[in-house]
Design a protein around this motif. Structure first.
Motif, PDB file in Angstrom:
ATOM      1  N   UNK A 140       0.828  -1.216   0.000  1.00 47.45           N
ATOM      2  CA  UNK A 140       0.000   0.000   0.000  1.00 47.45           C
ATOM      3  C   UNK A 140       0.856   1.256   0.000  1.00 47.45           C
ATOM      4  N   UNK A 141       2.011   1.214   0.666  1.00 52.47           N
ATOM      5  CA  UNK A 141       2.880   2.387   0.684  1.00 52.47           C
ATOM      6  C   UNK A 141       3.485   2.678  -0.684  1.00 52.47           C
ATOM      7  N   UNK A 142       3.435   1.719  -1.596  1.00 52.77           N
ATOM      8  CA  UNK A 142       3.904   2.002  -2.953  1.00 52.77           C
ATOM      9  C   UNK A 142       3.048   3.039  -3.668  1.00 52.77           C
ATOM     10  N   UNK A 143       1.772   3.181  -3.247  1.00 55.54           N
ATOM     11  CA  UNK A 143       0.894   4.154  -3.901  1.00 55.54           C
ATOM     12  C   UNK A 143       1.388   5.587  -3.700  1.00 55.54           C
ATOM     13  N   UNK A 144       1.548   6.105  -2.475  1.00 58.08           N
ATOM     14  CA  UNK A 144       2.034   7.489  -2.346  1.00 58.08           C
ATOM     15  C   UNK A 144       3.486   7.638  -2.778  1.00 58.08           C
ATOM     16  N   UNK A 145       4.293   6.558  -2.570  1.00 64.25           N
ATOM     17  CA  UNK A 145       5.715   6.655  -2.945  1.00 64.25           C
ATOM     18  C   UNK A 145       5.880   6.835  -4.458  1.00 64.25           C
ATOM     19  N   UNK A 146       5.276   5.922  -5.232  1.00 66.81           N
ATOM     20  CA  UNK A 146       5.472   5.987  -6.684  1.00 66.81           C
ATOM     21  C   UNK A 146       4.605   7.067  -7.337  1.00 66.81           C
ATOM     22  N   UNK A 147       3.485   7.413  -6.726  1.00 64.57           N
ATOM     23  CA  UNK A 147       2.706   8.516  -7.288  1.00 64.57           C
ATOM     24  C   UNK A 147       3.471   9.833  -7.155  1.00 64.57           C
ATOM     25  N   UNK A 148       4.203  10.001  -6.038  1.00 69.81           N
ATOM     26  CA  UNK A 148       5.053  11.192  -5.890  1.00 69.81           C
ATOM     27  C   UNK A 148       6.146  11.199  -6.964  1.00 69.81           C
ATOM     28  N   UNK A 149       6.790  10.058  -7.171  1.00 70.94           N
ATOM     29  CA  UNK A 149       7.836   9.985  -8.199  1.00 70.94           C
ATOM     30  C   UNK A 149       7.251  10.242  -9.591  1.00 70.94           C
ATOM     31  N   UNK A 150       6.064   9.709  -9.870  1.00 67.74           N
ATOM     32  CA  UNK A 150       5.437   9.898 -11.186  1.00 67.74           C
ATOM     33  C   UNK A 150       5.175  11.375 -11.453  1.00 67.74           C
ATOM     34  N   UNK A 151       4.612  12.089 -10.477  1.00 67.26           N
ATOM     35  CA  UNK A 151       4.333  13.512 -10.675  1.00 67.26           C
ATOM     36  C   UNK A 151       5.619  14.313 -10.786  1.00 67.26           C
ATOM     37  N   UNK A 152       6.630  13.958 -10.012  1.00 67.43           N
ATOM     38  CA  UNK A 152       7.897  14.686 -10.086  1.00 67.43           C
ATOM     39  C   UNK A 152       8.529  14.524 -11.464  1.00 67.43           C
ATOM     40  N   UNK A 153       8.560  13.302 -11.962  1.00 67.42           N
ATOM     41  CA  UNK A 153       9.167  13.086 -13.294  1.00 67.42           C
ATOM     42  C   UNK A 153       8.337  13.735 -14.389  1.00 67.42           C
ATOM     43  N   UNK A 160      12.731  10.829   1.219  1.00 64.87           N
ATOM     44  CA  UNK A 160      11.694  11.241   2.175  1.00 64.87           C
ATOM     45  C   UNK A 160      10.504  10.272   2.153  1.00 64.87           C
ATOM     46  N   UNK A 161      10.042   9.920   0.957  1.00 66.27           N
ATOM     47  CA  UNK A 161       8.899   9.008   0.891  1.00 66.27           C
ATOM     48  C   UNK A 161       9.251   7.633   1.459  1.00 66.27           C
ATOM     49  N   UNK A 162      10.505   7.191   1.203  1.00 66.45           N
ATOM     50  CA  UNK A 162      10.919   5.905   1.771  1.00 66.45           C
ATOM     51  C   UNK A 162      10.978   5.986   3.298  1.00 66.45           C
ATOM     52  N   UNK A 163      11.424   7.141   3.808  1.00 61.06           N
ATOM     53  CA  UNK A 163      11.505   7.294   5.269  1.00 61.06           C
ATOM     54  C   UNK A 163      10.117   7.253   5.900  1.00 61.06           C
ATOM     55  N   UNK A 164       9.154   7.942   5.312  1.00 61.49           N
ATOM     56  CA  UNK A 164       7.801   7.920   5.865  1.00 61.49           C
ATOM     57  C   UNK A 164       7.139   6.559   5.685  1.00 61.49           C
ATOM     58  N   UNK A 165       7.484   5.872   4.574  1.00 62.50           N
ATOM     59  CA  UNK A 165       6.977   4.500   4.423  1.00 62.50           C
ATOM     60  C   UNK A 165       7.520   3.606   5.529  1.00 62.50           C
ATOM     61  N   UNK A 166       8.820   3.801   5.851  1.00 62.50           N
ATOM     62  CA  UNK A 166       9.416   3.013   6.936  1.00 62.50           C
ATOM     63  C   UNK A 166       8.745   3.337   8.266  1.00 62.50           C
ATOM     64  N   UNK A 167       8.403   4.633   8.458  1.00 56.05           N
ATOM     65  CA  UNK A 167       7.703   5.014   9.688  1.00 56.05           C
ATOM     66  C   UNK A 167       6.351   4.288   9.781  1.00 56.05           C
ATOM     67  N   UNK A 168       5.613   4.286   8.662  1.00 56.87           N
ATOM     68  CA  UNK A 168       4.323   3.609   8.676  1.00 56.87           C
ATOM     69  C   UNK A 168       4.461   2.114   8.907  1.00 56.87           C
ATOM     70  N   UNK A 215       1.674   8.456   7.823  1.00 60.09           N
ATOM     71  CA  UNK A 215       2.628   8.346   6.704  1.00 60.09           C
ATOM     72  C   UNK A 215       1.951   8.705   5.385  1.00 60.09           C
ATOM     73  N   UNK A 216       0.743   8.186   5.165  1.00 59.93           N
ATOM     74  CA  UNK A 216       0.013   8.521   3.937  1.00 59.93           C
ATOM     75  C   UNK A 216      -0.252  10.014   3.867  1.00 59.93           C
ATOM     76  N   UNK A 217      -0.676  10.624   4.976  1.00 55.13           N
ATOM     77  CA  UNK A 217      -1.007  12.055   4.981  1.00 55.13           C
ATOM     78  C   UNK A 217       0.212  12.883   4.594  1.00 55.13           C
ATOM     79  N   UNK A 218       1.381  12.558   5.146  1.00 56.50           N
ATOM     80  CA  UNK A 218       2.590  13.343   4.851  1.00 56.50           C
ATOM     81  C   UNK A 218       3.026  13.150   3.398  1.00 56.50           C
ATOM     82  N   UNK A 219       3.034  11.898   2.918  1.00 55.47           N
ATOM     83  CA  UNK A 219       3.509  11.660   1.551  1.00 55.47           C
ATOM     84  C   UNK A 219       2.567  12.287   0.522  1.00 55.47           C
TER      85      UNK A 219
END
Length: 631
Positions: free
Chosen positions: A80-93, A103-111, A135-139
Motif C-alpha cells: 500500500x505504501x507504494x501508492x504514495x511513494x510511486x505517485x510522488x515519483x510519477x508527478x515529479x518526473x 523522504x517518501x521511503x523514510x515515511x513509508x518506513x515510519x508507517x 505516513x500517507x497524509x505526509x507523503x
C-alpha cells in the motif's frame, strides 16, 4: 431483498476486491500509455507501479481472514505504501523536478514500523492504523506541495485539480489518524463498516480513480505544452528565414543602386532631346529624339512657345530657368512636366546653357531634355526598398538583442540552481545515509553534472556561432594535461570495464603555448564519446609530433576505440549540431548531439583539422591535428 443487495454492494470486502481489480487495470492502461508516449515513459511507469502496488494491497486486504496475517496484513500494508511513494515519483518526473524518494521511503518506513510492531509485538491495532494514516497524509502532502510549486510557475486546470485531490486526501488521512486513536480495535478491521474504515475506502477510491484521471490529464497537458514548444521552435526558424530574406533584400538593394548608376551613365551618353529657344520661350530648333518623345510633328513645335507644351505648374519653372541662365549662364536638370494631347504628362529633366559669346535677350539658349519617368519611378521604388530594409534591419537587431539577453539569462538562471543541486548533493554524498538514499543522491548528483555539461555545451556552441569565442594563449605543460584528461574519463571507463590507455610518443614538447582549457575540452569530448559508444574492449589516447617548423610544432592527437563504429554514409552528419549517427544511437546512449559539433568548431578556431576513420561494428579513430607554439 433490497437491504441484502445494499449490504452486498457496501460490503468492504467487495469494495476492496473491486478497488484491487480497478487499480491493476489502471496499471495496465498506464503501461500501454508508456509504450505509446516514450517521452513520458518514466512518469507513466512510476504511476503504473503505484497502481499495481495498491491493487495488490487491496487484493491482499480482501484475503484478510483467509490468508496468513504476514500476507494480508504486513505485505499488504507494505504494498500500500507504494501508492504514495510511486505517485510522488510519477508527478515529479512528469513535471520535470527532482523527486524525493528518500523522504517518501523514510515515511513509508515510519508507517511500516507500526505495522511490524503490531504484528510481532502484538500491540493494539490502533498503533499501525495511526502510523499508516500519518505516513500517507505526509507523503500525499509532499505531492500536493510539488503540484503547488508547479502551479505557481504555470497555471493549469489539470494541475489545480490534482492539487485539490492530493491536498484533500492528505487531510482525509490525517483525520483518519485521529479516528484511529479514538476508535475501538474491532472498528479498525478491514471488513468493518465503521467510520474509520470509511476514511480508508473512500480516500483510496478517490486516489485510485480521480488521481488517475488527473494524472492522465497532466500527461496530456504536458504533451500539448511540448507541441507549443515545437511551435516556438518553428517560429524561431521563421525568424531565421526572415533574417535570410533581409540579407537577400540588402543584396538586391545594392544591385538596384548599381543598376541605377549604370542607367544614369547610359542616359548621360545616349542621345537625348535637344531644343534651341530664345528668352521669350519661342522654339528655334528641336531634334528628332525630342519630337519622338513628345509625339509632335516638327511644324507643331518650331516657332511655337515651349510653354504651350508644359503643364500649368511647370510654366513658371521654365521662366525661372530662363532668368537663371540669363544671370548665371546655365541651369541644370530642372524638372518640367510636358503635356500630351490626351491630357497625360511626362516629367523631363531640363539642362540649359546660354550660347557662347552672346548676352542679349534675342540670343539663343540650348537645352537638353531627358525623360525622367523611369528614373523617378526607380527613385520611389528605391525609397520604398530602403524603408523596408530599415524596418527589417531593426527587426534583426531586436532579435539579436533578444538572443543575447536570453543567453545571458539562461547562463545565470540554469547554472545557478544546477550548481546548488550539485553542491548540495555532493554534501549529502559525504554523509552517512541509507543505501537507497545514497544511491538516489548519487543519481541526482550525476544527473546535475550531465545537465550542467549540456548547458555549457549549448552556451559554448552559441558563443562560437555568434563569433564571441576568444582563445587564450598561455604557457602549459602537455604531459599533465594528458594525464588529467585520462583521469577525468577513467571513472566512466572503469564503470564499463574498459581499458583506457595513454600512448604518448617520446620526444614530445614539454611546454607549449595555447589554450589548455579548450584543448582539454576537445580531448575530453573525444575520449568521453569513445567510452560512451564502446561496450567492451579498449580506448586509447595517442599523441605524436608530425612536424616542427621554427617555434611551431604540429601535434596529432588520436582517440581509438573498439566500439560500435560509424557507417561511412553517416560520418558526414556526426559533426552537425544536435545530430548523431542515427536515431537509435540517441535512444541507446543518450546525448544532445552537440559534443562533436563543438569539437569541430574549436579545432577550426585553433587552426587545426579534425577527421574520422570508422567502420560500423569495428570501432573508430578520431584524429586532431593542431599547430601549437613551443614555449
Amino acid at each position: 431483498m433490497l437491504a441484502a443487495l445494499e449490504a452486498r454492494v457496501l460490503d468492504p470486502h467487495t469494495l476492496l476486491f473491486s478497488l484491487g481489480v480497478f487499480a491493476i487495470l489502471m496499471a495496465a492502461v498506464s503501461l500501454s500509455f508508456a509504450r505509446a508516449m516514450p517521452e513520458y515513459r518514466a512518469a507513466l511507469i512510476a504511476w503504473s507501479k503505484a497502481m499495481a502496488a495498491v491493487g495488490g494491497a487491496c487484493l491482499l486486504y480482501f484475503l484478510r481472514g483467509r490468508a496468513p496475517l504476514l500476507l494480508s496484513f504486513v505485505l499488504a500494508n507494505a504494498l500500500a505504501f507504494g501508492l504514495p511513494h510511486w505517485s510522488h515519483e510519477a508527478h515529479a518526473r512528469l513535471l520535470g523536478v527532482a523527486p524525493r524518494p528518500g523522504w517518501t521511503a523514510a515515511w513509508s518506513a515510519f508507517g511500516m514500523s507500526g505495522v511490524l510492531a503490531g504484528y510481532f509485538l502484538g500491540l493494539s491495532r490502533q498503533i499501525p492504523f495511526t502510523t499508516i494514516s500519518l505516513a500517507f497524509a505526509v507523503m500525499l502532502a509532499m505531492t500536493a506541495c510539488l503540484l503547488l510549486r508547479f502551479l505557481r510557475a504555470r497555471r493549469s486546470a489539470s494541475t489545480l485539480a490534482a492539487l485539490l485531490c492530493y491536498a484533500t486526501l492528505s487531510a482525509a488521512f490525517a483525520l483518519r489518524a485521529v479516528m484511529g486513536l479514538s476508535s475501538r480495535a474491532e472498528q479498525l478491521m478491514p471488513g468493518s463498516l465503521s467510520l474509520a474504515q470509511l476514511f480508508t475506502l473512500l480516500p483510496g477510491t478517490v486516489l485510485i480513480a480521480f488521481g488517475s484521471i488527473c494524472f492522465v490529464s497532466l500527461v496530456h497537458e504536458q504533451r500539448m505544452a511540448k507541441g507549443i514548444n515545437a511551435l516556438a521552435s518553428s517560429l524561431q526558424t521563421q525568424e531565421q528565414l526572415v533574417a535570410q530574406r533581409t540579407a537577400e533584400l540588402t543584396e538586391a538593394n545594392a544591385a538596384l543602386v548599381e543598376r541605377a548608376h549604370t542607367i544614369a551613365d547610359l542616359y548621360d551618353e545616349a542621345p537625348c532631346g535637344y531644343v534651341s529657344l530664345v528668352a521669350d520661350g519661342t522654339v528655334l530648333e528641336a531634334n528628332h529624339t525630342l519630337l519622338g518623345m513628345l509625339g509632335r510633328a516638327r511644324h507643331e513645335l518650331i516657332g511655337h512657345d515651349l510653354r504651350e507644351l508644359l503643364a500649368p505648374a511647370s510654366r513658371g519653372r521654365l521662366d525661372s530657368c530662363i532668368d537663371a541662365v540669363m544671370r548665371q549662364g546655365r541651369v541644370m536638370e530642372q524638372e518640367l512636366d510636358f503635356m500630351f494631347e490626351d491630357g497625360s504628362t511626362m516629367p523631363m529633366l531640363l539642362s540649359m546653357v546660354a550660347a557662347p559669346g552672346t548676352g542679349s535677350a534675342a540670343a539663343p539658349m540650348r537645352a537638353t531634355l531627358v525623360d525622367n519617368s523611369e528614373r523617378k519611378a526607380r527613385e520611389q521604388q528605391l525609397q520604398a526598398l530602403q524603408q523596408e530594409l530599415r524596418r527589417r534591419a531593426q527587426q534583426a537587431e531586436a532579435a539579436t538583442r533578444a538572443k543575447t539577453a536570453f543567453l545571458a539569462n539562461m547562463s545565470h538562471e540554469i547554472r545557478t540552481p544546477l550548481n546548488a543541486v550539485i553542491g548540495l548533493s555532493q554534501l549529502l554524498k559525504e554523509k552517512e545515509l541509507p543505501q537507497d538514499a545514497a544511491r538516489f543522491i548519487h543519481h541526482i548528483h550525476q544527473a546535475g553534472e550531465q545537465l550542467l555539461a549540456l548547458t555549457s555545451d549549448v552556451l559554448d556552441f552559441s558563443r562560437i556561432e555568434a563569433g564571441e569565442f576568444k582563445l587564450k594563449a598561455v604557457r602549459f605543460e602537455l604531459a599533465p594535461l594528458l594525464q588529467e584528461v585520462c583521469a577525468l574519463v577513467r571513472p566512466q571507463a572503469d564503470a564499463k570495464g574498459l581499458e583506457l590507455r595513454l600512448d604518448a610518443a617520446p620526444g614530445l614538447p614539454a611546454q607549449l603555448m595555447g589554450d589548455p582549457l579548450r584543448l582539454k575540452q576537445v580531448l575530453i569530448n573525444l575520449a568521453g564519446n569513445a567510452v560512451k559508444f564502446t561496450p567492451s574492449g579498449s580506448v586509447v589516447l595517442s599523441v605524436r609530433q608530425t612536424s616542427c617548423e621554427g617555434a611551431q610544432a604540429m601535434l596529432r592527437f588520436e582517440v581509438t576505440d573498439t566500439g560500435i563504429g560509424i557507417a561511412p554514409e553517416q560520418q558526414a552528419r556526426i559533426f552537425e549540431p544536435f545530430t548523431q549517427a542515427d536515431g537509435s544511437t540517441t535512444r541507446r546512449f543518450g546525448g544532445a548531439g552537440l559534443g562533436l559539433s563543438i569539437v569541430r568548431r574549436l579545432v577550426d578556431v585553433m587552426g587545426g583539422a579534425l577527421s574520422v576513420q570508422s567502420q560500423s561494428g569495428r570501432g573508430s579513430v578520431f584524429s586532431v591535428e593542431l599547430p601549437l607554439r613551443l614555449a
